[in-house]
Design a protein around this motif. Sequence first.
Motif, PDB file in Angstrom:
ATOM      1  N   LYS A  38      19.813 -26.230 -20.216  1.00 46.72           N
ATOM      2  CA  LYS A  38      19.560 -24.990 -19.470  1.00 46.72           C
ATOM      3  C   LYS A  38      20.247 -23.792 -20.126  1.00 46.72           C
ATOM      4  O   LYS A  38      19.658 -22.713 -20.260  1.00 46.72           O
ATOM      5  CB  LYS A  38      20.034 -25.153 -18.022  1.00 46.72           C
ATOM      6  N   HIS A  68      15.532 -28.168 -10.078  1.00 46.28           N
ATOM      7  CA  HIS A  68      15.863 -27.148 -11.067  1.00 46.28           C
ATOM      8  C   HIS A  68      15.528 -25.729 -10.589  1.00 46.28           C
ATOM      9  O   HIS A  68      15.430 -24.806 -11.406  1.00 46.28           O
ATOM     10  CB  HIS A  68      15.091 -27.416 -12.360  1.00 46.28           C
ATOM     11  N   PHE A 115      17.629 -22.698 -11.768  1.00 46.44           N
ATOM     12  CA  PHE A 115      17.415 -22.449 -13.202  1.00 46.44           C
ATOM     13  C   PHE A 115      16.060 -21.798 -13.442  1.00 46.44           C
ATOM     14  O   PHE A 115      15.949 -20.808 -14.201  1.00 46.44           O
ATOM     15  CB  PHE A 115      17.506 -23.768 -13.970  1.00 46.44           C
TER      16      PHE A 115
END
Length: 409
Positions: free
Chosen positions: A18, A139, A142
């Motif tokens: 990430k 996620h 992110f």
Amino acid sequence: MKERSDRTSHKLQERNFKLNALLEVSTAINELESDETLFNHFQEILTTKLNLGRGLLLSFNSDWSVDMYFGDMPAFRVGKLVEKCSPFNRITVLNDETDVFLSRFDVIIPIFHKSSILSYLLLGDFDGEKIEVSPIIRHLPFIQTLTNLIVVAQENKRLYNESLKQVAMQRELELARKMQNMLIPNKIPERNDLDISALYKPHQVVGGDYYDFFTISKNKTVFCMADVSGKGVSAALLMSNFQAMMHAILVYDNDLEKLAVSLNERITRNANGEKFITAFISVFNHKTRKLKYVNAGHQPALLSDGKEIKELKVGCTVLGAMDVLPSIEIGSVEVTPGSNLVMFTDGICEIENEKTEEFGVSGVADIMKKFPNKDAKVIIDQIMNSTDKFKGKLDYPDDLALLSVHFLN
């Protein structure tokens, strides 16, 4: 113990991925990579790295458009898609099975910039995934951060490009304004038998109106009022060309018919039919007291001897609209001492009052009837006072140009 170590290692790898992804995207933005490259990289992260099956990024950049989409989805129209997305102002899990299009996605993420929605990101897993274990949910922070980074960068690029355009436009307008100021005469011919006054009020920074007066011999003076279609440098250049050619021809040849033909040919060639000029051009012979003129599709100039007012309409069509002028007629009138000649552009005539009535040519004529045989500036002042009262609180609709001549003994 090994299982815990594997989980820790996996989390570290995921975190590094990430951070690296954000760094790569930031680098691409700083290096001014193309939009296509940036969105392709974004799509690769979502599909290859996060294993998402469907995605669509709808963004506003002067208008709504789809910047990226991937995966199996029904056909769509951008306008309808905006309607479907506009009710969502926060991250929402989609569970509306009745909507054929939205049912193909699991989550919609609105992207904000200064309280305004810039984009909507719609994401869906491969069929069969449960939303609770979906990589979208796992996620989500992110994905939201990455999308914000890309979309806000695109918005900043757009704003920067707009500011560059505005600076360039301001420079162009300033150049056009300087060119236009150079066209306006700053010296009145020194004659004891003429009283001349003029006024010009551009509606914007640069207008398309032009007036001129100059002597071509001991006994002849030219008066001109013209209006070019359009604004900016191109219009100013065309008018500059018009002025230069008019001066050059009239100094050596007073034939107004030849002048009209030559001006039309030059304007047609230079403007490629994209612009045209209306003009009233006249030559006054101080000895014979004859005023010869050609009116090329312009507002009629008004000549008052204190008893009656004549509209000077004779001439031809506008200059630059046709390769060849179909017909040209030259007007001629005798000017008695004390007479007033007023030339103006359509900005005067098109002034409206609150009843949507136009001031018109008749409005100028009425002023000349009320103030016969007056100084040139008095006529202009009275016309402006009258138009101010006529329009009331409304704005002037266009450029205003006035040229007033009082013929003395």
